[in-house]
Design a protein around this motif. Structure first.
Motif, PDB file in Angstrom:
ATOM      1  N   PRO A 281      -7.465   7.982 -24.761  1.00 32.79           N
ATOM      2  CA  PRO A 281      -6.063   7.565 -24.871  1.00 32.79           C
ATOM      3  C   PRO A 281      -5.236   7.762 -23.413  1.00 32.79           C
ATOM      4  CG  PRO A 281      -6.483   8.488 -26.976  1.00 32.79           C
ATOM      5  CD  PRO A 281      -7.548   8.903 -25.897  1.00 32.79           C
ATOM      6  N   ILE A 282      -4.408   6.765 -22.968  1.00 32.10           N
ATOM      7  CA  ILE A 282      -3.554   7.062 -21.694  1.00 32.10           C
ATOM      8  C   ILE A 282      -2.074   6.511 -22.227  1.00 32.10           C
ATOM      9  CG2 ILE A 282      -5.354   6.891 -19.927  1.00 32.10           C
ATOM     10  CD1 ILE A 282      -3.115   3.919 -20.497  1.00 32.10           C
ATOM     11  N   ASN A 283      -1.317   7.163 -21.303  1.00 27.75           N
ATOM     12  CA  ASN A 283       0.069   6.946 -21.716  1.00 27.75           C
ATOM     13  C   ASN A 283       0.807   6.217 -20.569  1.00 27.75           C
ATOM     14  OD1 ASN A 283      -0.164  10.047 -22.557  1.00 27.75           O
ATOM     15  ND2 ASN A 283       0.959   9.041 -24.063  1.00 27.75           N
ATOM     16  N   ALA A 284       0.068   6.019 -19.382  1.00 34.53           N
ATOM     17  CA  ALA A 284       0.688   5.423 -18.184  1.00 34.53           C
ATOM     18  C   ALA A 284      -0.476   4.865 -17.127  1.00 34.53           C
ATOM     19  CB  ALA A 284       1.845   6.050 -17.673  1.00 34.53           C
ATOM     20  N   GLY A 285      -0.191   3.926 -16.432  1.00 38.26           N
ATOM     21  CA  GLY A 285      -0.962   3.737 -15.488  1.00 38.26           C
ATOM     22  C   GLY A 285      -0.037   3.504 -14.224  1.00 38.26           C
ATOM     23  N   PHE A 286      -0.701   3.700 -12.990  1.00 41.23           N
ATOM     24  CA  PHE A 286       0.128   3.598 -11.563  1.00 41.23           C
ATOM     25  C   PHE A 286      -0.974   2.840 -10.553  1.00 41.23           C
ATOM     26  CE2 PHE A 286       1.089   5.450  -7.293  1.00 41.23           C
ATOM     27  CZ  PHE A 286       2.093   4.530  -7.129  1.00 41.23           C
ATOM     28  N   ILE A 287      -0.572   1.934 -10.016  1.00 37.99           N
ATOM     29  CA  ILE A 287      -1.357   1.084  -8.953  1.00 37.99           C
ATOM     30  C   ILE A 287      -0.353   1.379  -7.637  1.00 37.99           C
ATOM     31  CG2 ILE A 287      -2.258  -0.997  -8.103  1.00 37.99           C
ATOM     32  CD1 ILE A 287      -2.774  -1.713 -11.168  1.00 37.99           C
ATOM     33  N   GLY A 288      -1.040   1.985  -6.501  1.00 38.13           N
ATOM     34  CA  GLY A 288      -0.337   2.447  -5.333  1.00 38.13           C
ATOM     35  C   GLY A 288      -1.081   3.207  -4.710  1.00 38.13           C
ATOM     36  N   SER A 289      -0.378   3.750  -3.676  1.00 41.97           N
ATOM     37  CA  SER A 289      -0.977   4.891  -2.668  1.00 41.97           C
ATOM     38  C   SER A 289      -1.567   4.328  -1.793  1.00 41.97           C
ATOM     39  CB  SER A 289      -1.694   5.824  -3.379  1.00 41.97           C
ATOM     40  OG  SER A 289      -3.025   5.392  -3.404  1.00 41.97           O
ATOM     41  N   LEU A 295      -3.127  -5.984  -0.931  1.00 41.69           N
ATOM     42  CA  LEU A 295      -3.001  -7.320  -1.858  1.00 41.69           C
ATOM     43  C   LEU A 295      -4.241  -7.587  -2.580  1.00 41.69           C
ATOM     44  CD1 LEU A 295      -1.807  -9.914  -2.289  1.00 41.69           C
ATOM     45  CD2 LEU A 295      -2.985 -10.991  -0.418  1.00 41.69           C
ATOM     46  N   GLU A 296      -5.635  -6.990  -2.161  1.00 36.85           N
ATOM     47  CA  GLU A 296      -6.703  -7.453  -3.013  1.00 36.85           C
ATOM     48  C   GLU A 296      -6.603  -6.334  -4.231  1.00 36.85           C
ATOM     49  OE1 GLU A 296     -10.313  -4.647  -1.360  1.00 36.85           O
ATOM     50  OE2 GLU A 296      -9.966  -6.598  -0.212  1.00 36.85           O
ATOM     51  N   ASP A 297      -5.987  -5.287  -4.250  1.00 35.50           N
ATOM     52  CA  ASP A 297      -5.723  -4.347  -5.176  1.00 35.50           C
ATOM     53  C   ASP A 297      -5.021  -4.889  -6.387  1.00 35.50           C
ATOM     54  OD1 ASP A 297      -7.475  -2.158  -3.927  1.00 35.50           O
ATOM     55  OD2 ASP A 297      -5.612  -2.063  -2.592  1.00 35.50           O
ATOM     56  N   ILE A 318       3.710  -0.380 -10.355  1.00 33.73           N
ATOM     57  CA  ILE A 318       3.244  -0.512  -9.257  1.00 33.73           C
ATOM     58  C   ILE A 318       3.957  -0.383  -8.028  1.00 33.73           C
ATOM     59  CG2 ILE A 318       2.003  -2.608  -8.167  1.00 33.73           C
ATOM     60  CD1 ILE A 318       1.237  -3.821 -10.855  1.00 33.73           C
ATOM     61  N   ALA A 319       3.230  -0.126  -6.815  1.00 32.92           N
ATOM     62  CA  ALA A 319       4.133   0.218  -5.626  1.00 32.92           C
ATOM     63  C   ALA A 319       3.347  -0.404  -4.546  1.00 32.92           C
ATOM     64  CB  ALA A 319       4.388   1.531  -5.262  1.00 32.92           C
ATOM     65  N   PRO A 320       3.522  -1.820  -4.118  1.00 26.66           N
ATOM     66  CA  PRO A 320       2.738  -2.277  -3.081  1.00 26.66           C
ATOM     67  C   PRO A 320       2.630  -1.665  -1.758  1.00 26.66           C
ATOM     68  CG  PRO A 320       4.312  -3.680  -4.058  1.00 26.66           C
ATOM     69  CD  PRO A 320       4.812  -2.482  -4.478  1.00 26.66           C
ATOM     70  N   ALA A 321       1.661  -1.655  -0.992  1.00 23.86           N
ATOM     71  CA  ALA A 321       1.397  -1.116   0.128  1.00 23.86           C
ATOM     72  C   ALA A 321       2.399  -1.120   1.196  1.00 23.86           C
ATOM     73  CB  ALA A 321       0.196  -1.343   0.805  1.00 23.86           C
ATOM     74  N   SER A 322       2.956  -2.147   1.238  1.00 22.46           N
ATOM     75  CA  SER A 322       4.027  -2.639   2.320  1.00 22.46           C
ATOM     76  C   SER A 322       4.818  -4.012   1.708  1.00 22.46           C
ATOM     77  CB  SER A 322       3.485  -3.099   3.538  1.00 22.46           C
ATOM     78  OG  SER A 322       2.919  -4.387   3.604  1.00 22.46           O
ATOM     79  N   ARG A 323       6.079  -4.208   2.428  1.00 19.66           N
ATOM     80  CA  ARG A 323       7.058  -5.228   2.244  1.00 19.66           C
ATOM     81  C   ARG A 323       6.093  -6.541   2.355  1.00 19.66           C
ATOM     82  NH1 ARG A 323      12.231  -4.995   2.108  1.00 19.66           N
ATOM     83  NH2 ARG A 323      12.462  -3.283   3.460  1.00 19.66           N
ATOM     84  N   GLN A 324       5.321  -6.458   3.486  1.00 22.98           N
ATOM     85  CA  GLN A 324       4.605  -7.728   3.693  1.00 22.98           C
ATOM     86  C   GLN A 324       3.543  -8.078   2.604  1.00 22.98           C
ATOM     87  OE1 GLN A 324       3.319  -8.471   7.603  1.00 22.98           O
ATOM     88  NE2 GLN A 324       1.310  -8.629   6.978  1.00 22.98           N
ATOM     89  N   PRO A 391      -8.032  -0.162  -9.106  1.00 23.86           N
ATOM     90  CA  PRO A 391      -6.866  -1.019  -9.865  1.00 23.86           C
ATOM     91  C   PRO A 391      -7.349  -1.758 -10.914  1.00 23.86           C
ATOM     92  CG  PRO A 391      -6.949  -1.125  -7.352  1.00 23.86           C
ATOM     93  CD  PRO A 391      -7.994  -0.368  -7.719  1.00 23.86           C
ATOM     94  N   ALA A 392      -8.737  -2.375 -11.118  1.00 28.30           N
ATOM     95  CA  ALA A 392      -9.140  -2.977 -12.170  1.00 28.30           C
ATOM     96  C   ALA A 392      -9.253  -2.064 -13.209  1.00 28.30           C
ATOM     97  CB  ALA A 392     -10.486  -3.757 -11.801  1.00 28.30           C
ATOM     98  N   VAL A 393      -9.800  -0.979 -13.168  1.00 29.12           N
ATOM     99  CA  VAL A 393      -9.956  -0.022 -14.179  1.00 29.12           C
ATOM    100  C   VAL A 393      -8.451   0.430 -14.943  1.00 29.12           C
ATOM    101  CG1 VAL A 393     -10.761   2.355 -15.098  1.00 29.12           C
ATOM    102  CG2 VAL A 393     -12.340   0.864 -13.554  1.00 29.12           C
ATOM    103  N   VAL A 394      -7.452   0.634 -13.871  1.00 29.89           N
ATOM    104  CA  VAL A 394      -6.119   0.738 -13.991  1.00 29.89           C
ATOM    105  C   VAL A 394      -5.554  -0.379 -15.068  1.00 29.89           C
ATOM    106  CG1 VAL A 394      -3.737   1.349 -13.522  1.00 29.89           C
ATOM    107  CG2 VAL A 394      -5.758   2.491 -12.483  1.00 29.89           C
TER     108      VAL A 394
END
Length: 410
Positions: A281-289, A295-297, A318-324, A391-394
């Motif tokens: 069981p998990i409580n949260a996920g984070f995609i970033g860093s 974009l592919e992530d 989710i924290a994207p890598a950049s504004r772009q 990211p897919a597993v998250v």
């Protein structure tokens, strides 16, 4: 005797042949610091009598580790950096522009064959384009700002040959987690890791950055990913090792049967195939860093979550890598897909990864994340458990509320 990539790049800059373990003083091509390290570098620069940067066009400062500022103290450090950049005429990437390592590549601050210094441990990320990129302390960075030079102990090199092809749903993150598990946290200590082999040729720049990035978790000084098949928006002369180059160790892996990998608490090298922990069981996920927020992530996560809602009681940041990157994900519908599934987007930056703010877990919580480190307390709470994954597993895991193989969802 032939030379490795590291030996060749340092030799060219030193103006003489240089072998492993030799010390050389070399000119640098660029330098970067973040809000975690720049304030100390600025103070050291002043103490050295620094009044002008050796080349302002080659110095960049990035506000990404605690941005927006979570308190008065950090706000004042950000102000110090803004004032310094304005005075010195160097580049400043302010809050929300993105993560330092993404920006250095995105805006061409670093190029193949460069020697680049970053006051951050994941600076070897730029080895994805064939640069000799090393993390340094704030004092060494200040000296380089002043002189445009640095000293280097030429690292021995470790070679990793990768053959075969990654299966659908298996990514560069799974591959590098596997390699960190095999080589260990000290297996490449103060060495240059050279990735080569046919398995690399189809990989995107983003995937190659993921590979180079996590060599820091092997203890590496720097890394180089074979640039064969790499498409960059400018012409460049790639640096290849000589056929008779000498390596401290050589590893060979066929990646065709690789399954998704998970680093379980509390070490990045504590890696197991996903089947070992599926159903946890998990409580949260984070995609970033700086490892997995490009974009592919985001697209990989969206492919899993499209048309679904994340599990009740589970959250996804989710924290994207950049504004772009965020803008591109907006244009192609990726952001909409993720928001409709229940994800929350936050400022492009490093906050949750290092635990400065924006998503610190509670006591006893389990977080599955696409970041690079899961030491106790890494995301800001020593009483939480952090699992590293692609990211897919998250995405698959927040969808089901338990650690899940994306193949079970798609």
């Amino acid at each position: 005797m032939g030379q490795t990539i590291a030996e060749k790049i340092i030799s060219r800059r030193a103006g003489r042949p240089v072998a492993a373990n030799e010390i050389a003083i070399v000119p640098i091509d660029g330098a970067m610091a973040t809000d975690a390290t720049a304030p100390l570098a600025i103070r050291a620069f002043r103490e050295m009598g620094g009044r002008v940067l050796w080349n302002p066009e080659r110095v960049a400062l990035v506000l990404d580790h605690a941005a927006p500022a979570p308190n008065e103290q950090i706000g004042n450090l950000h102000a110090l950096m803004r004032d310094f950049a304005r005075e010195m005429g160097c580049t400043l990437y302010d809050v929300g522009e993105g993560i330092c390592h993404q920006l250095m590549v995105e805006y061409d601050h670093v190029r193949p064959g460069d020697i680049f210094l970053g006051a951050d441990s994941h600076t070897p990320t730029y080895g994805a384009i064939g640069a000799f990129a090393v993390g340094v302390g704030s004092t060494d960075l200040a000296a380089a700002w002043l002189t445009g030079k640095t000293w280097l102990k030429t690292p021995p090199s470790l070679k990793i040959t990768l053959s075969g092809a990654l299966r659908p749903g298996v990514s560069a993150k799974d591959l590098v987690l596997f390699l960190v598990g095999q080589i260990g946290p000290d297996g490449a200590r103060y060495q240059a890791v050279e990735f080569t082999g046919t398995a690399l040729h189809p990989l995107s720049l983003a995937s190659r950055m993921t590979l180079a990035n996590m060599t820091a978790e092997m203890g590496a000084k720097t890394a180089f990913v074979d640039v064969t098949g790499l498409d960059l928006p400018y012409r460049y002369d790639p640096v290849y090792p000589d056929p008779d180059a000498v390596y401290s160790a050589v590893y060979s892996f066929n990646v065709s049967d690789l399954r998704p990998q998970i680093a379980i608490p509390h070490a990045p090298n504590n890696v197991v195939p996903i089947d070992t922990v599926a159903g946890t069981p998990i409580n949260a996920g984070f995609i970033g860093s700086c490892t997995n927020s490009r974009l592919e992530d985001l697209q990989a996560a969206a492919a899993v979550l499209r048309g679904h809602k994340i599990a009740s009681g589970v959250r996804l940041l989710i924290a994207p890598a950049s504004r772009q990157v965020f803008a591109m994900a907006l244009r192609d519908g990726t952001v909409a897909t993720l928001i409709e599934a229940g994800a929350t987007f936050i400022t492009s930056g490093c906050g949750p990864c290092v635990g400065t703010h924006q998503g610190i877990p509670g006591d006893g919580e389990r977080v599955i994340t696409s970041t690079n480190r899961n030491f106790r307390g890494r995301m800001g709470n020593p009483n939480a458990s952090i699992y590293l994954a692609s990211p897919a597993v998250v995405a698959a895991s927040v969808l089901r509320g338990v650690i899940t193989d994306p193949a079970d969802v798609l």
